[in-house]
Enzyme design. Structure first.
Site, PDB file in Angstrom:
ATOM      1  N   ARG A   1      -1.992   4.949 -12.679  1.00  0.00           N
ATOM      2  CA  ARG A   1      -3.126   5.123 -11.775  1.00  0.00           C
ATOM      3  C   ARG A   1      -4.372   4.661 -12.505  1.00  0.00           C
ATOM      4  O   ARG A   1      -4.481   4.809 -13.722  1.00  0.00           O
ATOM      5  CB  ARG A   1      -3.239   6.578 -11.326  1.00  0.00           C
ATOM      6  CG  ARG A   1      -1.953   7.072 -10.642  1.00  0.00           C
ATOM      7  CD  ARG A   1      -2.111   8.456 -10.047  1.00  0.00           C
ATOM      8  NE  ARG A   1      -0.835   9.009  -9.606  1.00  0.00           N
ATOM      9  CZ  ARG A   1      -0.234   8.714  -8.468  1.00  0.00           C
ATOM     10  NH1 ARG A   1      -0.812   7.852  -7.639  1.00  0.00           N
ATOM     11  NH2 ARG A   1       0.922   9.259  -8.144  1.00  0.00           N
TER      12      ARG A   1
ATOM     13  N   ASP B   1       6.754   8.929   0.245  1.00  0.00           N
ATOM     14  CA  ASP B   1       6.251   9.902   1.225  1.00  0.00           C
ATOM     15  C   ASP B   1       6.310   9.447   2.672  1.00  0.00           C
ATOM     16  O   ASP B   1       6.052  10.244   3.577  1.00  0.00           O
ATOM     17  CB  ASP B   1       4.802  10.283   0.887  1.00  0.00           C
ATOM     18  CG  ASP B   1       4.713  11.109  -0.388  1.00  0.00           C
ATOM     19  OD1 ASP B   1       5.642  11.900  -0.632  1.00  0.00           O
ATOM     20  OD2 ASP B   1       3.728  10.959  -1.133  1.00  0.00           O
TER      21      ASP B   1
ATOM     22  N   ASP C   1       4.211   7.860   4.301  1.00  0.00           N
ATOM     23  CA  ASP C   1       2.921   8.240   4.875  1.00  0.00           C
ATOM     24  C   ASP C   1       2.008   7.053   5.173  1.00  0.00           C
ATOM     25  O   ASP C   1       0.800   7.225   5.382  1.00  0.00           O
ATOM     26  CB  ASP C   1       2.190   9.217   3.949  1.00  0.00           C
ATOM     27  CG  ASP C   1       1.964   8.655   2.545  1.00  0.00           C
ATOM     28  OD1 ASP C   1       2.545   7.591   2.213  1.00  0.00           O
ATOM     29  OD2 ASP C   1       1.222   9.281   1.775  1.00  0.00           O
TER      30      ASP C   1
ATOM     31  N   GLY D   1       2.198   6.044  -7.790  1.00  0.00           N
ATOM     32  CA  GLY D   1       3.464   6.715  -8.048  1.00  0.00           C
ATOM     33  C   GLY D   1       4.632   5.759  -7.915  1.00  0.00           C
ATOM     34  O   GLY D   1       4.656   4.902  -7.035  1.00  0.00           O
TER      35      GLY D   1
ATOM     36  N   ASP E   1      -1.490   3.755  -0.324  1.00  0.00           N
ATOM     37  CA  ASP E   1      -2.769   3.368   0.268  1.00  0.00           C
ATOM     38  C   ASP E   1      -3.855   3.124  -0.770  1.00  0.00           C
ATOM     39  O   ASP E   1      -4.722   2.267  -0.572  1.00  0.00           O
ATOM     40  CB  ASP E   1      -3.222   4.399   1.308  1.00  0.00           C
ATOM     41  CG  ASP E   1      -3.274   5.821   0.765  1.00  0.00           C
ATOM     42  OD1 ASP E   1      -3.025   6.023  -0.442  1.00  0.00           O
ATOM     43  OD2 ASP E   1      -3.558   6.735   1.554  1.00  0.00           O
TER      44      ASP E   1
ATOM     45  N   THR F   1       6.107   3.832  -1.441  1.00  0.00           N
ATOM     46  CA  THR F   1       5.824   5.261  -1.588  1.00  0.00           C
ATOM     47  C   THR F   1       6.966   6.069  -0.993  1.00  0.00           C
ATOM     48  O   THR F   1       7.459   5.754   0.095  1.00  0.00           O
ATOM     49  CB  THR F   1       4.507   5.659  -0.909  1.00  0.00           C
ATOM     50  OG1 THR F   1       4.422   7.090  -0.823  1.00  0.00           O
ATOM     51  CG2 THR F   1       4.392   5.082   0.491  1.00  0.00           C
TER      52      THR F   1
ATOM     53  N   ARG G   1       2.679  15.950  -0.953  1.00  0.00           N
ATOM     54  CA  ARG G   1       1.420  16.685  -1.072  1.00  0.00           C
ATOM     55  C   ARG G   1       0.660  16.706   0.240  1.00  0.00           C
ATOM     56  O   ARG G   1       0.124  17.733   0.651  1.00  0.00           O
ATOM     57  CB  ARG G   1       0.555  16.066  -2.184  1.00  0.00           C
ATOM     58  CG  ARG G   1      -0.717  16.856  -2.475  1.00  0.00           C
ATOM     59  CD  ARG G   1      -1.480  16.276  -3.651  1.00  0.00           C
ATOM     60  NE  ARG G   1      -1.966  14.929  -3.392  1.00  0.00           N
ATOM     61  CZ  ARG G   1      -1.524  13.834  -3.999  1.00  0.00           C
ATOM     62  NH1 ARG G   1      -0.566  13.927  -4.903  1.00  0.00           N
ATOM     63  NH2 ARG G   1      -2.019  12.647  -3.717  1.00  0.00           N
TER      64      ARG G   1
END
Length: 335
Positions: free
Chosen positions: A77, A132, A134, A16, A108, A130, A176
């Site tokens: 991707r 996120d 995360d 992304g 990741d 990213t 997500r």
């Protein structure tokens, strides 16, 4: 670290997109050239590597991109990259194009691909790109600050009209598997309820009932509007809005912000950290670094092994959640 002389560095963005990926690319290119190296840009991530979409890059290639969202290298991707035979092909393509070291910017999944190429003799360094937040090994990920500010500004505007119409608003933000965008946006906009996947047990009716009870308590205290920030990982925002309105009699609207959070001009924080991480990656490769991830902790940039980074886990801070609930508690119609 391996003692391998690096003459040409490749750079790609994968997975992304995230704001300030361009700042990182710019830093990689310009730092490498300043150190006397050549740079090749790989278009469309690992997919482009396999298709040999590889271009020479100069300082001019990165002119006026630091303020642009997205990634000039494009991204994609690539599920087939999980195949060991495909990874060998990719490593051979790197060697064919003289790429001694590779900077991979992504999440990741991108890290795993970088780790596989490292095992096949291509020195790799990964940057956490990213929105996120995360990635467990770092307190900062490229693009998070911009995404949060983009979402916050949108929520502020929606809250204005929500107050005017005395309605309940559900704003769904991205995330997500991670609720950091929801938590930060909820805290920053004074949301009464923040719904995140880390605290969701899959029981949607129970979650909705808790929200409904919160709304009714607020109304009983004189609260005329209600703001719910809902993470993508929970979702069902439109259906949730209908059920809340039916249960409370309060007009309820849902808005899904979607991919607007990935775009836009990156903030100063994102531009600065992405630039520093890109430069750090180049110097790490020059020093012989391989299979490393660049992170940021306690005000400093550092690096660690990719596998170690991937094995780490990250949890939402319980104290932050507690404070978000305290600050979001209704005390009359003053918020």
């Amino acid at each position: 670290m391996e003692n391998k002389v690096i003459k040409t560095i490749g750079v790609l963005t994968s997975g992304g997109d995230a704001p300030a990926m361009n700042a990182a690319v710019r830093a990689v290119v310009r730092t490498a050239i300043a150190r006397g190296l050549s740079v090749k840009g790989i278009l469309r991530g690992y997919s482009g590597l396999l298709n040999e979409e590889i271009i020479d890059m100069t300082e001019k290639s990165t002119s006026n991109i630091i303020s642009r969202g997205g990634t000039i290298l494009r991204t994609a991707r690539c599920e087939e990259f999980k195949n060991p035979e495909v990874q060998k092909v990719a490593a051979d393509i790197c060697r064919k194009h003289g790429i001694d070291g590779l900077v991979v910017i992504g999440g990741d999944g991108s890290f795993r691909g970088a780790g596989c190429l490292a095992k096949l003799g291509i020195n790799t360094v990964a940057l956490p790109g990213t929105i996120d937040l995360d990635i467990a090994c770092t307190e900062y990920t490229i693009g998070f600050d911009t995404a949060v500010n983009t979402a916050m500004e949108a929520i502020d505007k929606i809250k204005d009209t929500s107050i005017s119409h005395e309605r309940c608003s559900i704003i769904e933000v991205m995330g997500r598997d991670a609720g950091y965008i929801a938590l930060w946006c909820g805290m920053a906009t004074g949301a009464e309820n923040i719904l995140i996947p880390e605290k969701f047990d899959g029981n949607l009716p129970q979650t909705e009932m808790e929200v409904i009870e919160s709304i009714l308590r607020s109304r009983a205290k004189g609260k005329k509007h209600h703001l719910i920030v809902n993470a993508e990982g929970i979702g069902h925002s439109y259906g949730m809005a209908k059920r809340i309105e039916a249960a409370t009699g309060i007009e309820t609207r849902a808005t899904i912000l979607g991919h607007m959070q990935r775009g836009g001009n990156p903030t100063a924080i994102d531009r600065f950290h992405a630039s520093m991480m890109g430069a750090y990656a180049v110097d790490l490769l020059i020093r012989g670094g391989n299979k490393r991830v660049v992170g940021y902790k306690h005000g400093e940039y550092y690096d660690l092994d990719i596998q170690e980074a991937l094995s780490m886990t990250k949890n939402i801070d319980e104290y932050q959640l507690e404070i978000a609930k305290i600050l979001g508690k209704t005390v009359g119609d003053y918020h």
